[in-house]
Motif scaffolding. Sequence first.
Motif, PDB file in Angstrom:
ATOM      1  N   GLY A 121      -0.616   5.527   1.933  1.00  0.00           N
ATOM      2  CA  GLY A 121      -0.478   4.108   2.254  1.00  0.00           C
ATOM      3  C   GLY A 121      -1.818   3.465   2.546  1.00  0.00           C
ATOM      4  N   CYS A 122      -1.849   2.621   3.563  1.00  0.00           N
ATOM      5  CA  CYS A 122      -3.060   1.933   4.026  1.00  0.00           C
ATOM      6  C   CYS A 122      -4.163   2.886   4.443  1.00  0.00           C
ATOM      7  CB  CYS A 122      -2.715   1.135   5.275  1.00  0.00           C
ATOM      8  SG  CYS A 122      -2.484  -0.595   4.969  1.00  0.00           S
ATOM      9  N   VAL A 123      -3.758   4.054   4.901  1.00  0.00           N
ATOM     10  CA  VAL A 123      -4.731   5.012   5.448  1.00  0.00           C
ATOM     11  C   VAL A 123      -5.726   5.458   4.380  1.00  0.00           C
ATOM     12  CG1 VAL A 123      -4.949   7.258   6.620  1.00  0.00           C
ATOM     13  CG2 VAL A 123      -3.104   5.699   7.249  1.00  0.00           C
ATOM     14  N   CYS A 173       0.846  -1.204   0.000  1.00  0.00           N
ATOM     15  CA  CYS A 173       0.000   0.000   0.000  1.00  0.00           C
ATOM     16  C   CYS A 173       0.876   1.247   0.000  1.00  0.00           C
ATOM     17  CB  CYS A 173      -0.900   0.042   1.232  1.00  0.00           C
ATOM     18  SG  CYS A 173      -2.245  -1.122   1.170  1.00  0.00           S
ATOM     19  N   ARG A 174       1.929   1.239   0.810  1.00  0.00           N
ATOM     20  CA  ARG A 174       2.805   2.420   0.930  1.00  0.00           C
ATOM     21  C   ARG A 174       3.582   2.645  -0.364  1.00  0.00           C
ATOM     22  NH1 ARG A 174       2.755   6.968   3.719  1.00  0.00           N
ATOM     23  NH2 ARG A 174       1.703   5.753   5.331  1.00  0.00           N
ATOM     24  N   ILE A 175       3.970   1.544  -1.039  1.00  0.00           N
ATOM     25  CA  ILE A 175       4.703   1.685  -2.310  1.00  0.00           C
ATOM     26  C   ILE A 175       3.773   2.279  -3.376  1.00  0.00           C
ATOM     27  CG2 ILE A 175       5.771   0.375  -4.206  1.00  0.00           C
ATOM     28  CD1 ILE A 175       6.910  -1.509  -1.920  1.00  0.00           C
ATOM     29  N   GLN A 176       2.517   1.768  -3.402  1.00  0.00           N
ATOM     30  CA  GLN A 176       1.555   2.262  -4.384  1.00  0.00           C
ATOM     31  C   GLN A 176       1.121   3.686  -4.084  1.00  0.00           C
ATOM     32  OE1 GLN A 176      -1.640  -0.642  -4.537  1.00  0.00           O
ATOM     33  NE2 GLN A 176      -0.188  -2.214  -5.122  1.00  0.00           N
ATOM     34  N   ASP A 177       1.066   4.019  -2.814  1.00  0.00           N
ATOM     35  CA  ASP A 177       0.596   5.343  -2.404  1.00  0.00           C
ATOM     36  C   ASP A 177       1.525   5.880  -1.311  1.00  0.00           C
ATOM     37  OD1 ASP A 177      -0.764   7.532  -1.426  1.00  0.00           O
ATOM     38  OD2 ASP A 177      -2.726   6.593  -1.488  1.00  0.00           O
ATOM     39  N   PRO A 178       2.633   6.504  -1.732  1.00  0.00           N
ATOM     40  CA  PRO A 178       3.656   6.902  -0.751  1.00  0.00           C
ATOM     41  C   PRO A 178       3.195   7.962   0.251  1.00  0.00           C
ATOM     42  CG  PRO A 178       4.516   6.971  -3.009  1.00  0.00           C
ATOM     43  CD  PRO A 178       3.035   6.843  -3.102  1.00  0.00           C
ATOM     44  N   VAL A 179       2.094   8.633  -0.030  1.00  0.00           N
ATOM     45  CA  VAL A 179       1.607   9.664   0.902  1.00  0.00           C
ATOM     46  C   VAL A 179       0.632   9.071   1.914  1.00  0.00           C
ATOM     47  CG1 VAL A 179       0.453  11.917   1.109  1.00  0.00           C
ATOM     48  CG2 VAL A 179       1.914  11.446  -0.856  1.00  0.00           C
TER      49      VAL A 179
END
Lengths: 146, 146
Positions: B79-81, B71-77
């Motif tokens: 992540g899971c949140v 999740c963090r790699i796909q969405d570095p800002v």
Amino acid sequence: MACTRCAACKYLRRKCPSDCIFSPYFPANNPQRFASVHRIYGASNIGKMLQQLHVHLRAEAADTLHYEAQCRIQDPVYGCVRIITQLHQQIHNAQSQLAKTQAEIVFFTAQAHEELQEAASTFNTLLPQQSDFGQSFYGSSTPPFY
Amino acid sequence: MACTRCAACKYLRRKCPSDCIFSPYFPANNPQRFASVHRIYGASNIGKMLQQLHVHLRAEAADTLHYEAQCRIQDPVYGCVRIITQLHQQIHNAQSQLAKTQAEIVFFTAQAHEELQEAASTFNTLLPQQSDFGQSFYGSSTPPFY
């Protein structure tokens, strides 16, 4: 900045440079915030992740990394994923409740329609009686002469 | 184990010990899985986190760490949140839809009740006419002698 080191530099026992990557997001008055992310990701990884982002996105990233680190500290097995699972469960329950409520609507609508039809049927059964009664009073089934 | 190093030991270019902490959760045939968690948490942190858990909990922990890292790699800002936020939004929407549906039930029930009352009222208005008609036919409002 050396006299007011940020939480990260204080934690890492180093001088806080003027361009410190942590300083804007890990203020000295909240040492626990840095301690949490450091425990889960490590200072170096946090620094790298923030560095790779545009400046205006770093505050949000630091917040979400802190949130995820907190979750992982509280729940070392499931972390944030427990919350995601719970929310999925909650959605599933809400959808079941919605389906149940929609089924209730269908039931109530059908019931109301049936009651109305019954009422109309009773009403129509009584109307011909009144008409028959009128006919016998007026004496003939043939049309009267006016 | 040296001939079939786990993904972590292969990635870290080291010999895979027989008691490798990564080996059961990061098999050699899925190098990307370790690369992801390494990129976000670092090998040392992953090792520490797994070590602190009971053996039967480590597989789940490795899975959730991998999920969060992805999740963090796909969405570095976010992540899971981001997923948590989206699910909260979905729950909010489902609850609004449920409230709307429940309001519709109340409306339909009230409408059906009103229609029934209207039908009953029309029915009752006609009944006395029939009764009056009967009375005039039998000629008197006083009780007949039997």
